[in-house]
Design a protein around this motif. Structure first.
Motif, PDB file in Angstrom:
ATOM      1  N   UNK A  74       0.827  -1.213   0.000  1.00 53.31           N
ATOM      2  CA  UNK A  74       0.000   0.000   0.000  1.00 53.31           C
ATOM      3  C   UNK A  74       0.857   1.258   0.000  1.00 53.31           C
ATOM      4  N   UNK A  75       1.949   1.237   0.757  1.00 55.49           N
ATOM      5  CA  UNK A  75       2.862   2.381   0.756  1.00 55.49           C
ATOM      6  C   UNK A  75       3.513   2.581  -0.602  1.00 55.49           C
ATOM      7  N   UNK A  76       3.951   1.485  -1.216  1.00 58.73           N
ATOM      8  CA  UNK A  76       4.586   1.563  -2.531  1.00 58.73           C
ATOM      9  C   UNK A  76       3.614   2.087  -3.588  1.00 58.73           C
ATOM     10  N   UNK A  77       2.386   1.620  -3.537  1.00 50.85           N
ATOM     11  CA  UNK A  77       1.393   2.103  -4.508  1.00 50.85           C
ATOM     12  C   UNK A  77       1.173   3.612  -4.364  1.00 50.85           C
ATOM     13  N   UNK A  78       1.102   4.071  -3.130  1.00 44.26           N
ATOM     14  CA  UNK A  78       0.929   5.513  -2.887  1.00 44.26           C
ATOM     15  C   UNK A  78       2.121   6.288  -3.470  1.00 44.26           C
ATOM     16  N   UNK A  79       3.318   5.827  -3.180  1.00 50.66           N
ATOM     17  CA  UNK A  79       4.516   6.512  -3.671  1.00 50.66           C
ATOM     18  C   UNK A  79       4.578   6.494  -5.198  1.00 50.66           C
ATOM     19  N   UNK A  80       4.206   5.383  -5.792  1.00 54.79           N
ATOM     20  CA  UNK A  80       4.201   5.288  -7.252  1.00 54.79           C
ATOM     21  C   UNK A  80       3.193   6.272  -7.863  1.00 54.79           C
ATOM     22  N   UNK A  81       2.006   6.347  -7.266  1.00 55.78           N
ATOM     23  CA  UNK A  81       0.986   7.294  -7.766  1.00 55.78           C
ATOM     24  C   UNK A  81       1.469   8.739  -7.675  1.00 55.78           C
ATOM     25  N   UNK A  82       2.346   9.011  -6.730  1.00 53.64           N
ATOM     26  CA  UNK A  82       2.840  10.373  -6.528  1.00 53.64           C
ATOM     27  C   UNK A  82       4.229  10.577  -7.122  1.00 53.64           C
ATOM     28  N   UNK A  83       4.608   9.709  -8.058  1.00 51.66           N
ATOM     29  CA  UNK A  83       5.809   9.852  -8.892  1.00 51.66           C
ATOM     30  C   UNK A  83       7.127   9.895  -8.113  1.00 51.66           C
ATOM     31  N   UNK A  84       7.218   9.113  -7.047  1.00 53.96           N
ATOM     32  CA  UNK A  84       8.504   8.976  -6.349  1.00 53.96           C
ATOM     33  C   UNK A  84       9.415   8.092  -7.199  1.00 53.96           C
ATOM     34  N   UNK A  85      10.715   8.183  -7.010  1.00 57.51           N
ATOM     35  CA  UNK A  85      11.653   7.385  -7.827  1.00 57.51           C
ATOM     36  C   UNK A  85      11.378   5.877  -7.699  1.00 57.51           C
ATOM     37  N   UNK A  86      11.447   5.161  -8.816  1.00 54.40           N
ATOM     38  CA  UNK A  86      11.151   3.726  -8.805  1.00 54.40           C
ATOM     39  C   UNK A  86      11.977   2.912  -7.806  1.00 54.40           C
ATOM     40  N   UNK A  87      13.245   3.228  -7.643  1.00 53.33           N
ATOM     41  CA  UNK A  87      14.051   2.464  -6.669  1.00 53.33           C
ATOM     42  C   UNK A  87      13.530   2.667  -5.254  1.00 53.33           C
ATOM     43  N   UNK A  88      13.138   3.883  -4.926  1.00 58.82           N
ATOM     44  CA  UNK A  88      12.580   4.157  -3.605  1.00 58.82           C
ATOM     45  C   UNK A  88      11.269   3.396  -3.420  1.00 58.82           C
ATOM     46  N   UNK A  89      10.425   3.422  -4.423  1.00 62.46           N
ATOM     47  CA  UNK A  89       9.152   2.704  -4.377  1.00 62.46           C
ATOM     48  C   UNK A  89       9.411   1.207  -4.162  1.00 62.46           C
ATOM     49  N   UNK A  90      10.396   0.657  -4.863  1.00 63.66           N
ATOM     50  CA  UNK A  90      10.740  -0.751  -4.713  1.00 63.66           C
ATOM     51  C   UNK A  90      11.267  -1.088  -3.328  1.00 63.66           C
TER      52      UNK A  90
END
Length: 188
Positions: A74-90
């Motif tokens: 759920x945290x990763x999905x939120x970060x991805x929707x808000x265009x955080x860097x892919x490595x951080x999201x991962x």
């Protein structure tokens, strides 16, 4: 402080610093501090990424973000929707062997949509998370794992996942602590 780290701290505070999340916020702040101590174990280019991930690793617990039942997803999905860097999201998606809990919950395929980082960076993030307790107190990894197992009943996917992941989690921490010892010895 980098723009990414400032943004990560602000987001974590905005999502977790409210009274119902007080223990989670104490944990996240202490994980951020612990990660700061561990930055010497990762490449200089990855240090801000480690710190941002430490501050953001548990945002999926925030009211309004919890959807799947797996906070890392759920945290990763939120970060991805808000265009955080892919490595951080991962890193957020996969922290602390989340893939094992994802399998317990039938969410493995959804988690696999995010890149799995392996190596010193993930090791340091897992170490920061697993050497800090729920109120922000410093713990040994064995104490932290025992605390999690006591908090969740045996039939819980979290309990089962921690039991299955224990050797992997301990290995993450050992590798980081070994790197930390090597860094201390070379500084002498």
């Amino acid at each position: 402080m980098s723009e990414l780290l400032t943004k990560a701290k602000d987001l974590a505070a905005g999502l977790l610093a409210s009274p119902p999340m007080a223990h989670r916020w104490a944990h996240v702040q202490a994980v951020g501090q612990r990660a700061t101590e561990l930055t010497v174990t990762v490449a200089p280019a990855d240090r801000d990424l480690l710190l941002a991930a430490a501050w953001l690793h548990d945002i999926g617990y925030a009211p309004g973000l919890m959807d799947s039942g797996l906070h890392s997803l759920d945290g990763a999905r939120y970060l991805q929707r808000h265009a955080y860097p892919p490595r951080l999201v991962g890193l957020v998606a996969h922290h602390t062997c989340a893939r094992i809990e994802a399998a317990e919950r039938g969410l493995a395929e959804q988690l696999e949509a995010f890149p799995l980082e392996e190596g010193a960076l993930m090791d340091a993030l897992v170490t920061a998370d697993l050497t800090v307790g729920p109120q922000g107190q410093r713990l040994e990894v064995a104490e932290r794992l025992e605390e999690i197992l006591r908090r969740y009943p045996p039939q819980s996917p979290v309990h089962r996942a921690i039991q299955r992941a224990e050797p992997l989690l301990i290995a993450h921490v050992r590798r980081t602590l070994n790197r930390l010892d090597v860094d201390k010895q070379s500084a002498s």
